[in-house]
Design a protein around this motif. Structure first.
Motif, PDB file in Angstrom:
ATOM      1  N   HIS A   1      -7.323   5.937  -7.166  1.00 16.05           N
ATOM      2  CA  HIS A   1      -8.207   6.274  -6.043  1.00 16.05           C
ATOM      3  C   HIS A   1      -7.701   5.640  -4.750  1.00 16.05           C
ATOM      4  CE1 HIS A   1     -11.190   8.334  -8.392  1.00 16.05           C
ATOM      5  NE2 HIS A   1     -11.478   7.277  -9.125  1.00 16.05           N
ATOM      6  N   THR A   2      -7.213   4.403  -4.857  1.00 19.86           N
ATOM      7  CA  THR A   2      -6.654   3.728  -3.682  1.00 19.86           C
ATOM      8  C   THR A   2      -5.198   4.099  -3.466  1.00 19.86           C
ATOM      9  OG1 THR A   2      -8.160   1.850  -3.831  1.00 19.86           O
ATOM     10  CG2 THR A   2      -6.099   1.485  -2.682  1.00 19.86           C
ATOM     11  N   MET A   3      -4.419   4.155  -4.531  1.00 19.92           N
ATOM     12  CA  MET A   3      -2.991   4.422  -4.383  1.00 19.92           C
ATOM     13  C   MET A   3      -2.728   5.791  -3.747  1.00 19.92           C
ATOM     14  SD  MET A   3      -1.477   2.833  -7.931  1.00 19.92           S
ATOM     15  CE  MET A   3       0.237   3.082  -7.417  1.00 19.92           C
ATOM     16  N   LEU A   4      -3.576   6.756  -4.055  1.00 15.26           N
ATOM     17  CA  LEU A   4      -3.398   8.093  -3.478  1.00 15.26           C
ATOM     18  C   LEU A   4      -3.613   8.108  -1.975  1.00 15.26           C
ATOM     19  CD1 LEU A   4      -5.065  10.276  -6.233  1.00 15.26           C
ATOM     20  CD2 LEU A   4      -2.691  10.424  -5.481  1.00 15.26           C
ATOM     21  N   LYS A   5      -4.352   7.130  -1.470  1.00 13.57           N
ATOM     22  CA  LYS A   5      -4.570   7.043  -0.024  1.00 13.57           C
ATOM     23  C   LYS A   5      -3.282   6.718   0.726  1.00 13.57           C
ATOM     24  CE  LYS A   5      -8.139   6.227   2.095  1.00 13.57           C
ATOM     25  NZ  LYS A   5      -8.888   6.917   3.149  1.00 13.57           N
ATOM     26  N   LEU A   6      -2.268   6.229   0.021  1.00 10.83           N
ATOM     27  CA  LEU A   6      -0.996   5.898   0.657  1.00 10.83           C
ATOM     28  C   LEU A   6      -0.161   7.139   0.951  1.00 10.83           C
ATOM     29  CD1 LEU A   6      -0.013   2.844  -1.572  1.00 10.83           C
ATOM     30  CD2 LEU A   6      -0.982   2.766   0.730  1.00 10.83           C
ATOM     31  N   ALA A   7      -0.482   8.251   0.322  1.00 12.06           N
ATOM     32  CA  ALA A   7       0.283   9.479   0.534  1.00 12.06           C
ATOM     33  C   ALA A   7       0.059   9.992   1.957  1.00 12.06           C
ATOM     34  CB  ALA A   7      -0.148  10.539  -0.480  1.00 12.06           C
ATOM     35  N   PRO A   8       1.046  10.666   2.540  1.00 14.93           N
ATOM     36  CA  PRO A   8       2.356  10.965   1.951  1.00 14.93           C
ATOM     37  C   PRO A   8       3.443   9.946   2.277  1.00 14.93           C
ATOM     38  CG  PRO A   8       2.100  12.222   3.953  1.00 14.93           C
ATOM     39  CD  PRO A   8       0.823  11.441   3.792  1.00 14.93           C
ATOM     40  N   ASP A   9       3.193   9.081   3.279  1.00 14.11           N
ATOM     41  CA  ASP A   9       4.286   8.254   3.807  1.00 14.11           C
ATOM     42  C   ASP A   9       4.164   6.767   3.491  1.00 14.11           C
ATOM     43  OD1 ASP A   9       5.414  10.521   4.984  1.00 14.11           O
ATOM     44  OD2 ASP A   9       4.233  10.284   6.814  1.00 14.11           O
ATOM     45  N   GLY A  10       3.145   6.375   2.703  1.00 13.61           N
ATOM     46  CA  GLY A  10       3.034   4.983   2.297  1.00 13.61           C
ATOM     47  C   GLY A  10       2.129   4.108   3.135  1.00 13.61           C
ATOM     48  N   ALA A  11       1.457   4.671   4.134  1.00 15.16           N
ATOM     49  CA  ALA A  11       0.657   3.867   5.062  1.00 15.16           C
ATOM     50  C   ALA A  11      -0.782   3.722   4.586  1.00 15.16           C
ATOM     51  CB  ALA A  11       0.683   4.487   6.448  1.00 15.16           C
ATOM     52  N   THR A  12      -1.419   2.647   5.021  1.00 23.44           N
ATOM     53  CA  THR A  12      -2.837   2.435   4.743  1.00 23.44           C
ATOM     54  C   THR A  12      -3.608   2.331   6.050  1.00 23.44           C
ATOM     55  OG1 THR A  12      -4.485   0.909   3.832  1.00 23.44           O
ATOM     56  CG2 THR A  12      -2.401  -0.057   4.549  1.00 23.44           C
ATOM     57  N   ASP A  13      -4.798   2.909   6.068  1.00 19.92           N
ATOM     58  CA  ASP A  13      -5.618   2.824   7.280  1.00 19.92           C
ATOM     59  C   ASP A  13      -6.341   1.481   7.375  1.00 19.92           C
ATOM     60  OD1 ASP A  13      -7.490   3.262   5.276  1.00 19.92           O
ATOM     61  OD2 ASP A  13      -8.027   5.275   5.961  1.00 19.92           O
ATOM     62  N   GLU A  14      -6.182   0.602   6.372  1.00 18.27           N
ATOM     63  CA  GLU A  14      -6.765  -0.741   6.436  1.00 18.27           C
ATOM     64  C   GLU A  14      -5.875  -1.724   7.185  1.00 18.27           C
ATOM     65  OE1 GLU A  14      -9.586  -1.732   2.867  1.00 18.27           O
ATOM     66  OE2 GLU A  14      -7.595  -1.310   2.082  1.00 18.27           O
ATOM     67  N   GLY A  15      -4.664  -1.322   7.545  1.00 17.96           N
ATOM     68  CA  GLY A  15      -3.776  -2.184   8.311  1.00 17.96           C
ATOM     69  C   GLY A  15      -2.858  -3.016   7.431  1.00 17.96           C
ATOM     70  N   PRO A  16      -1.808  -3.592   8.018  1.00 15.07           N
ATOM     71  CA  PRO A  16      -0.811  -4.328   7.227  1.00 15.07           C
ATOM     72  C   PRO A  16      -1.337  -5.590   6.568  1.00 15.07           C
ATOM     73  CG  PRO A  16      -0.374  -4.540   9.593  1.00 15.07           C
ATOM     74  CD  PRO A  16      -1.421  -3.484   9.435  1.00 15.07           C
ATOM     75  N   GLY A  17      -2.378  -6.207   7.131  1.00 18.59           N
ATOM     76  CA  GLY A  17      -2.944  -7.396   6.495  1.00 18.59           C
ATOM     77  C   GLY A  17      -3.539  -7.069   5.142  1.00 18.59           C
ATOM     78  N   TYR A  18      -4.352  -6.025   5.095  1.00 17.78           N
ATOM     79  CA  TYR A  18      -4.935  -5.632   3.821  1.00 17.78           C
ATOM     80  C   TYR A  18      -3.936  -4.910   2.927  1.00 17.78           C
ATOM     81  CZ  TYR A  18      -9.558  -7.426   4.595  1.00 17.78           C
ATOM     82  OH  TYR A  18     -10.619  -8.295   4.760  1.00 17.78           O
TER      83      TYR A  18
END
Length: 649
Positions: free
Chosen positions: A267-284
């Motif tokens: 559920h969380t890992m799929l949020k990284l698609a397509p380019d590997g980024a997270t909307d929680e920012g680099p700290g999280y």
């Protein structure tokens, strides 16, 4: 089951609470098993690469250690490698020093912090960190004083009344620490010590996890099994490692829980698609990824497979995102509830080897954290590789960075954000940017505020959006007709519509209209790194009804000196200077405001006063149509900047 037998069962279990839970598990497991298999099959269809056999534990490595290591021989090999490699020697020396300093530390105690209704998180995190360091110190030296210190903390925590399952991060991080302590020091413990550690893992952690997965207990701060945030990574990681650690001794419970972990963490890992980024920012990213990687690595060493988790779209690219978010000073593009920790992570060594990306290992070797996992995953043969592109745009999270050089510590660096205002740990920051030059952060993101502020995470009532650091006015973006309501639409979501990188220039353009509608018909922002020597921030605003007050904001820790006409600002930080100049409109001028809520805004109590921060401001009145163009240059740069419509960029 007959009514009489059920009653007798309940009566016999009433002696202790944990026995009730154990009996409930035994009853419900048989009913849930086939339902679980259906959901696991369904998850396989949804998540593509994730495949589970009927018996997950059929390939279990029954020896110890099996978490991130395959056998005790791996520790012996590490000791040999340390004698041959200077980097490993340096890291191990620092870790032994850390372990020595922990020997005199007080044993952990059950203390709930006054945050979000009470947290045990810092206590759990203390156990987690100590166990890693002390267990590794024992393995490297054979000195039993380190193992004895581990036992002191594990025994104390095993006697806690609970591990605060309401805030399940606390429970999962404690589980993680207990799992490592049990597994890495397995033969060190007496049978009685192993029994105590294992029973605490089950009663205070795994049965609570079972209740969470099965819906028997839903009074959690966060529905962590279905979360798409770092919570899922941390909780799944702790539960997964603990279940793997005792799987041969409690196969029924652990088989079920490992299946649930593998089913839910996508559920969380799929949020990284397509380019590997997270909307929680680099700290999280760093926080969640350490648990995600530990889980995948432990599945591989304990079961011989990660069931396709490492092949989920975006995961092989996610470490590139982390690197790209770092400026040349090492500070992150710190959007969302981020912090200013340097861009470094032991997991970069794991990614380097897993996906044959030696650049990641080269970076981490140059910026070591002196962490136990660096010893586990560093491999000198995976160091090297080409630099990332200077400019990077990440879809999904809708963030971009651009820079004039990777190697020059004085290079230009810009981070630019679109994305969604509904993101986990997100702010009302569509259009926000940060800027560095000469190793100084000139345009800054103020990051998070204190988490125990009243309603800090309360999005339903909107109290979160009353705090300065959460609002658009606390970021480097536009604010229109400020008042008591949120200053961007709280459900707005935007993309970077155009992103172009070339040898001479780079730019990104995004339509921010739905962040400000219905106040405007159109609001578009472009940011360009021109000729690798100046940065242009350009906004085009069109409104049918005049915008009474239109603000352009930039938060900065620099001292600011304005020119006579107030169209040029000279910023100074530690003897470095930067020029900021208004190119458009002709009637605009700078003013300097304190970094605190505007008079029209709600004035919350207890929020950070932002001492030492100023707000470089442009304030326009009664705007129907305007182009705001601001250029950043070196102080001695007197070249002209050509302004053209964003559609012609």
């Amino acid at each position: 089951m007959k009514r009489r037998n059920f009653t007798d069962l309940i009566k016999s279990a009433l002696k202790t609470y944990h026995l009730i839970i154990r009996e409930i598990f035994n009853m419900i497991y048989r009913m849930k098993f086939f339902v679980s298999l259906f959901f696991i099959f369904y998850a396989g269809l949804c998540f593509g690469q994730v495949k589970l056999p009927d018996s997950i534990l059929s390939t279990l490595n029954t020896g110890h250690p099996r978490l991130m290591l395959k056998s005790i021989k791996d520790f012996e090999n590490l000791k040999v490698n340390i004698t041959k490699d200077e980097f490993l020697r340096k890291v191990s020396k620092v870790l032994i020093h850390q372990a020595d300093s922990l020997l005199s530390a007080d044993t952990v105690k059950y203390v709930l912090a006054n945050q979000l209704g009470g947290q045990l998180l810092e206590v759990s995190r203390t156990v987690y960190r100590r166990v890693y360091v002390l267990a590794m110190a024992y393995r490297l030296t054979g000195n039993k004083k380190y193992a004895a210190k581990v036992w002191g903390d594990l025994y104390s925590a095993s006697r806690f009344p609970d591990w605060n399952p309401w805030h399940f991060l606390d429970t999962s991080e404690m589980l993680h620490g207990f799992a490592i302590g049990y597994d890495w020091l397995y033969e060190v413990w007496t049978p009685e010590q192993r029994k105590i550690i294992k029973q605490a893992i089950i009663d205070k952690g795994l049965l609570r996890a079972y209740m969470g997965y099965s819906g028997l207990e839903n009074k959690h701060l966060v529905n962590w099994p279905k979360a798409t945030s770092n919570w899922n990574q941390v909780c799944s990681g702790g539960v997964g490692l603990a279940a793997l650690a005792i799987a041969d001794e409690e196969p029924k419970l652990c088989n079920y829980l490992i299946g649930q972990v593998i089913q839910h963490i996508p559920h969380t890992m799929l949020k990284l698609a397509p380019d590997g980024a997270t909307d929680e920012g680099p700290g999280y990213w760093k926080f969640g990824t350490q648990y995600n990687v530990a889980l995948i690595a432990s599945l591989e060493t304990a079961l011989g497979t990660d069931f396709g988790l490492s092949k989920i779209e975006g995961f092989s690219k996610t470490a590139d995102y982390f690197l790209a978010m770092g400026s040349n000073s090492g500070k992150p593009f710190d959007y969302a509830d981020c912090w200013t920790d340097l861009i470094q992570s032991p997991e970069l060594f794991w990614f380097a080897k897993k996906y044959n990306q030696p650049l990641l290992a080269s970076y981490q070797k140059q910026h070591p954290e002196y962490n136990v996992r660096e010893l586990l995953w560093y491999d000198a043969s995976y160091v090297g590789g080409k630099e990332l592109p200077l400019d990077n745009y990440f879809r999904g999270a809708e963030v971009a960075t651009m820079r004039s050089s990777w190697s020059d510590p004085k290079a230009w660096f810009v981070g630019f954000k679109g994305g969604s205002n509904t993101a986990s740990h997100g702010h009302l920051d569509i259009g926000n940017f940060v800027l560095e030059r000469n190793g100084k952060r000139w345009a800054m993101d103020l990051q998070h505020d204190t988490y125990d502020l009243p309603g800090y995470f309360d999005i339903a009532t909107g109290q979160r959006w009353t705090y300065y650091r959460m609002k658009a006015e606390g970021h480097n973006t536009l604010v229109m007709n400020p008042g008591k309501q949120p200053d961007q639409n709280t459900k707005a979501s935007t993309k970077i519509d155009r992103f172009l990188s070339s040898k001479s220039s780079t730019f990104g353009v995004k339509d921010m209209t739905n962040a400000y509608s219905p106040k405007v018909e159109s609001a578009i922002r472009g940011i360009a790194l021109q000729d690798k020597k100046q940065v242009l921030v350009q906004d085009e605003v069109l409104a049918a009804t005049p915008v009474k007050d239109l603000y352009w904001f930039m938060q900065t820790a620099a001292t600011i000196q304005l020119s006579a006409n107030k169209r040029i600002a000279i910023l100074t930080l530690d003897n470095e200077k930067l020029k900021v100049q208004i190119e458009s409109p002709e009637n605009a001028s700078f003013e300097i405001l304190e970094a605190r809520p505007l008079s029209q805004s709600i004035q919350p109590q207890r929020e950070d006063p932002n001492k030492g921060i100023k707000r470089l401001t442009i304030h326009l009145k009664d705007v129907n149509k305007t182009t705001i163009a601001v250029v950043y240059k070196d102080e001695g740069d007197h070249s002209d900047t050509i302004i053209k419509p964003l559609k012609n960029w």
